[in-house]
Each structure stands twice: as structure tokens, then as C-alpha cells.
Design a protein around this motif. Structure first.
Motif, PDB file in Angstrom:
ATOM      1  N   GLN A  55       4.843   9.413  -8.099  1.00  0.00           N
ATOM      2  CA  GLN A  55       3.401   9.626  -8.593  1.00  0.00           C
ATOM      3  C   GLN A  55       2.800   8.355  -7.736  1.00  0.00           C
ATOM      4  O   GLN A  55       3.192   7.269  -8.067  1.00  0.00           O
ATOM      5  CB  GLN A  55       3.037   9.611 -10.045  1.00  0.00           C
ATOM      6  N   HIS A  56       1.680   8.708  -7.316  1.00  0.00           N
ATOM      7  CA  HIS A  56       0.752   7.528  -6.492  1.00  0.00           C
ATOM      8  C   HIS A  56      -0.516   7.557  -7.644  1.00  0.00           C
ATOM      9  O   HIS A  56      -1.232   8.429  -7.698  1.00  0.00           O
ATOM     10  CB  HIS A  56       0.347   7.844  -5.193  1.00  0.00           C
ATOM     11  N   LEU A  57      -0.667   6.298  -8.204  1.00  0.00           N
ATOM     12  CA  LEU A  57      -1.840   6.124  -9.187  1.00  0.00           C
ATOM     13  C   LEU A  57      -2.473   4.857  -8.835  1.00  0.00           C
ATOM     14  O   LEU A  57      -1.889   3.997  -8.102  1.00  0.00           O
ATOM     15  CB  LEU A  57      -0.947   5.992 -10.526  1.00  0.00           C
ATOM     16  N   PRO A  58      -3.630   4.783  -9.113  1.00  0.00           N
ATOM     17  CA  PRO A  58      -4.514   3.469  -9.169  1.00  0.00           C
ATOM     18  C   PRO A  58      -3.858   2.375  -9.776  1.00  0.00           C
ATOM     19  O   PRO A  58      -3.374   2.429 -10.956  1.00  0.00           O
ATOM     20  CB  PRO A  58      -5.763   3.943  -9.873  1.00  0.00           C
ATOM     21  N   ALA A  59      -4.077   1.264  -9.121  1.00  0.00           N
ATOM     22  CA  ALA A  59      -3.387  -0.083  -9.798  1.00  0.00           C
ATOM     23  C   ALA A  59      -4.091  -0.135 -11.098  1.00  0.00           C
ATOM     24  O   ALA A  59      -5.163   0.171 -11.542  1.00  0.00           O
ATOM     25  CB  ALA A  59      -3.892  -1.205  -8.907  1.00  0.00           C
ATOM     26  N   GLY A  60      -3.233  -0.795 -12.014  1.00  0.00           N
ATOM     27  CA  GLY A  60      -3.952  -0.938 -13.482  1.00  0.00           C
ATOM     28  C   GLY A  60      -3.536   0.492 -14.155  1.00  0.00           C
ATOM     29  O   GLY A  60      -3.867   0.271 -15.426  1.00  0.00           O
TER      30      GLY A  60
END
Length: 162
Positions: free
Chosen positions: A32-37
Motif C-alpha cells: 500500500q502507498h500511503l501519505p506520510a504520517g
């Protein structure tokens, strides 16, 4: 959403994204590619949610994720080694170590408690350190955890991985 204030921020892939591997009892396991944080709950949503009937009480869904981390959902805790010192199903200090190295980055408190000399308090210290510092980059960081001295570190080193 700001990350933890103590220690360096987690590494971030290009474009302010982190990459995590969500496995176990989710609808769409995988990368999964997720926003930092992002937090564990965000990774679970990205993986289509947890399968019905899966117990997630041992999973800290509010924990901030680090780039390259694996989130394992609903899988049993690591079992003691066969033929080890564990008694007939007993719990506690008499258990043998796990059969495969325990990941300091993804292990639950319960999984950490399978390690020799690690009880609920020390296991929580290990998880707290991970949360405060954005994960473990090296097994040697375990030395910095409150309650782990040279002797305990020597016992744990072959049984864990970052």
C-alpha cells in the motif's frame, strides 16, 4: 497529521508517500502507498478492511506507520520452539524463544512476550520505543529500551530482527 515528536521522522518515499505491506486477514493484502504520517487504521482501510470475525484487539490502529513496514493482521502469535523449555501450554518466563525471528517493527505485545525474559511491561517498553522513534532500523536499537541491559540484549539478539 504530525508524526511522533521524539526521534527522527520515519523515512519517506518520493512524493511524501510511505510504502507498507499489509498482510494477514484483510480483504486485499499487499503493498500500500500511503501519505506520510498515516496510521495502521489507514493501512487497513487501504487494504479493503479487516475480514469479518478477525480479532484486532492486539493491533494498535492509532500507531503511526514507518516506510517499509509490514502490518500483519489477525495472525496468531509466534509459537514457542518445539521441544523447548515451555511447559504443557503454560505461559510466562518458562517459554522457549520463537521458531523464527520476531520483527521488532511489527510484533504485538503478545508476540514480544514469547521472547525469553520479556513480560508484559518490557514488551510494552519495546512497543513504546518503536512508536516514539518511528520503528527499529537495527536490532542494536533494542539496547536503548528501558529494561534491556547487556545480558538480556545478548539473549534476545538472535531471536529478533528490525
Amino acid at each position: 497529521m504530525p508524526g511522533p515528536s521524539a526521534g527522527p521522522p520515519p523515512t519517506v518515499a518520493a512524493g511524501g508517500l510511505i510504502v507498507v505491506d499489509v498482510s494477514g486477514k484483510v480483504r486485499r493484502p499487499g503493498i500500500q502507498h500511503l501519505p506520510a504520517g498515516s496510521r495502521v487504521a489507514d493501512a487497513l482501510r487501504a487494504a479493503g478492511g479487516v475480514r469479518e470475525g478477525t480479532d484486532v484487539t492486539a493491533l494498535n490502529r492509532a500507531r503511526v506507520l514507518a516506510d517499509g513496514e509490514q502490518v500483519v493482521v489477525g495472525m496468531p502469535a509466534v509459537q514457542p520452539a518445539a521441544g523447548g523449555t515451555a511447559g504443557g501450554g503454560g505461559e510466562g518466563a518458562g517459554q522457549a524463544g520463537p521458531t523464527t525471528p520476531v520483527s521488532l517493527t511489527t510484533a504485538t505485545v503478545e508476540q514480544l512476550e514469547t521472547l525469553p525474559g520479556v513480560g508484559p511491561v518490557l514488551a510494552q517498553h519495546i512497543v513504546d520505543y518503536r512508536t516514539e522513534h518511528g520503528g527499529y532500523r537495527s536490532v542494536d536499537e533494542l539496547r536503548e529500551v528501558n529494561g534491556i541491559g547487556d545480558r538480556r540484549f545478548a539473549d534476545l539478539r538472535p531471536l529478533v530482527r528490525p
